[in-house]
Design an enzyme around this catalytic site. Structure first.
Site, PDB file in Angstrom:
ATOM      1  CB  VAL A  20      46.192  34.128  49.679  1.00  0.00           C
ATOM      2  CG1 VAL A  20      46.484  33.605  50.909  1.00  0.00           C
ATOM      3  CG2 VAL A  20      44.822  33.524  49.147  1.00  0.00           C
ATOM      4  CG  ASP A  38      55.165  38.102  44.751  1.00  0.00           C
ATOM      5  OD1 ASP A  38      54.033  38.080  45.175  1.00  0.00           O
ATOM      6  OD2 ASP A  38      55.505  38.485  43.319  1.00  0.00           O
ATOM      7  NE  ARG A  43      52.155  40.514  42.861  1.00  0.00           N
ATOM      8  CZ  ARG A  43      50.872  40.657  42.838  1.00  0.00           C
ATOM      9  NH1 ARG A  43      50.103  40.775  41.598  1.00  0.00           N
ATOM     10  NH2 ARG A  43      49.965  40.622  43.849  1.00  0.00           N
ATOM     11  CB  THR A  88      48.086  25.557  43.971  1.00  0.00           C
ATOM     12  OG1 THR A  88      46.817  26.000  44.871  1.00  0.00           O
ATOM     13  CG2 THR A  88      49.318  25.346  44.943  1.00  0.00           C
ATOM     14  CB  THR A 123      44.329  25.331  47.551  1.00  0.00           C
ATOM     15  OG1 THR A 123      43.664  26.529  48.033  1.00  0.00           O
ATOM     16  CG2 THR A 123      43.252  24.032  47.165  1.00  0.00           C
ATOM     17  CB  CYS A 263      38.724  29.118  45.014  1.00  0.00           C
ATOM     18  SG  CYS A 263      40.126  30.044  45.943  1.00  0.00           S
ATOM     19  NE  ARG A 334      44.640  34.482  40.584  1.00  0.00           N
ATOM     20  CZ  ARG A 334      44.841  34.207  41.764  1.00  0.00           C
ATOM     21  NH1 ARG A 334      45.737  33.378  41.952  1.00  0.00           N
ATOM     22  NH2 ARG A 334      44.088  34.614  42.669  1.00  0.00           N
TER      23      ARG A 334
END
Length: 430
Positions: A20, A38, A43, A88, A123, A263, A334
């Protein structure tokens, strides 16, 4: 705020540069000064080289962008419009894990100055921004909402793997702590989102809108998954039933499958968690979750039944699982339900090989303690096509026969292939 950002007198920070945050930061960096933060130094080092660690963006996405990548939270003090886009997840008990978003709130709070804005994209359940994150911002900064700074919520709508509906082409919901905040946040996002801006009447409404988007999809998929279980017992092809039903103008066609990812398989638990805190025990939402969470076990048991029907001892069988990412053509592993499927099959002492052209072997080993095979052998008793990667769509039953023993089981979980006739293969799909 917007005018100062536009004139590059102030900067935007994006906290969390995953699926995102990174596309969002780079999109803003076309026209604004951006600090991309980050916590992972590894990364950040890759992004400084123009490499997306998530493998969603190519190197050209980094060209000519006004962005500074950093793992140093002190640099957030140079920004004035902070966007929190951290993950999240839920824990093993399916309870929301707010640690990332609360940690980000602490980091931003320490950098907060008078006149700053903080917008959350992660979220969460309705109320989280104002009830959980805001107190941290105020405590860390010593500032007060409204008097000293403003907040907002703008739910992310990134669709990993989608090269057509990119971030700028997806309508954006925004909300703010007051009318001025809403207007400034809308103008800022409106500068990069060509699909348009929807101004929600409150932060809680925006939070709720996000969490029900994926809950609705979860419930629809759970319905067809339950149908698949029922029709399997009846010997009816679920895909054929759905094709027939879809001829009616108001039938909405969903397809069965494994529901993982960050999600759809997670967001419903944020809503049910909040509902339970308020004394209400959700029925429909949790029922759908139980069905979808139970699909790996159902498929594993169905495989074992089919092997036994062929006179094979499962403990002497070798099975290939093709695909472990949570959806097609992405590297994201994930909350992979395929990993759960592999473990369910292994419980029957079956030798399981897993392959995936997109997944990182190191990440799979770290996250799931599973090993991806380098070479596919030619003696499998069954093959499970779990993810419909483009690479797999070119295969046919002849290919599967070439890597299997005589009369193998082919489980086409996503319904990628037409059902073969007289091919010396036992074919099954949800």
């Amino acid at each position: 705020m917007f005018e100062a950002l536009q004139q590059r007198k102030k900067k935007i920070s994006v906290i969390g540069l995953g699926y995102v945050g990174l596309p969002l930061a780079l999109e803003f960096a076309r026209d604004f000064e951006v600090i991309g933060f980050d916590i992972s130094e590894d990364r950040v080092a890759l992004m400084k080289q123009g490499i997306d660690p998530s493998e969603e963006l190519d190197s050209t996405a980094f060209d000519n962008k006004r962005i500074t990548f950093t793992a140093d939270p002190a640099m957030l003090k140079d920004a004035h419009f902070h966007i929190v886009a951290v993950p999240t997840p839920v824990n093993e008990s399916k309870v929301p894990n707010l640690s990332p978003v609360l940690s980000a709130s602490h980091a931003v709070g320490k950098a907060l100055k008078k006149g700053d804005y903080v917008i959350f994209e992660s979220t969460v359940y309705p109320g989280c921004t104002e009830e959980d994150c805001l107190p941290i911002l105020e405590a860390e900064s010593g500032l007060k909402l409204g008097t000293d700074f403003k907040i907002g919520y703008s739910p992310e709508r990134i669709n990993p793997g989608d090269k057509e509906r990119t971030i700028d082409k997806i309508l954006k919901i925004v909300s703010g702590s007051d009318e001025e905040a809403l207007a400034e946040i809308a103008k800022t996002y409106g500068a990069i989102i060509t699909a348009g801006i929807y101004q929600a009447p409150s932060i809680k409404v925006a939070e709720a809108a996000k969490v029900i988007e994926n809950t609705q999809r979860d419930l629809n998929i759970s319905f067809v998954n339950e149908l698949a279980i029922i029709f399997d017992k009846m010997g009816i092809d679920t895909n054929q039933v759905l094709d027939a039903a879809a001829t009616k103008w108001n039938f909405i066609k969903f397809t069965p499958g494994l529901v993982g990812g960050h999600c759809i398989g997670v967001d419903p638990y944020y809503l049910t968690h909040k509902a339970k805190q308020l004394g209400y025990d959700p029925q429909v939402i949790l029922s759908g979750r139980r069905i979808n969470d139970g699909m790996p076990g159902f498929i594993a048991k169905r495989l074992v039944q089919m092997l036994i029907q062929k006179g094979k001892n499962p403990g002497n069988c070798k099975v290939l699982i093709m695909g472990i990412t949570f959806k097609e053509n992405v590297a994201d592993i994930r909350n992979s339900k395929v990993a759960e499927l592999a473990r369910e099959i292994m419980q029957f002492s079956i030798n399981v090989h897993i392959t995936d052209p997109h997944a990182s072997p190191n990440e799979v080993a770290k996250e799931y303690k599973l090993t991806l095979v380098d070479n596919i052998s030619d003696d499998y008793d069954a093959v499970l096509v779990a993810v419909n990667h483009n690479e797999y769509k070119a295969y046919d039953m002849g290919y599967f026969k070439s890597i299997c023993k005589t009369d193998p089981v082919i489980m086409d979980i996503k319904g990628v292939y037409p059902a073969p006739e007289g091919a010396g293969i036992t074919y099954w799909r949800l």
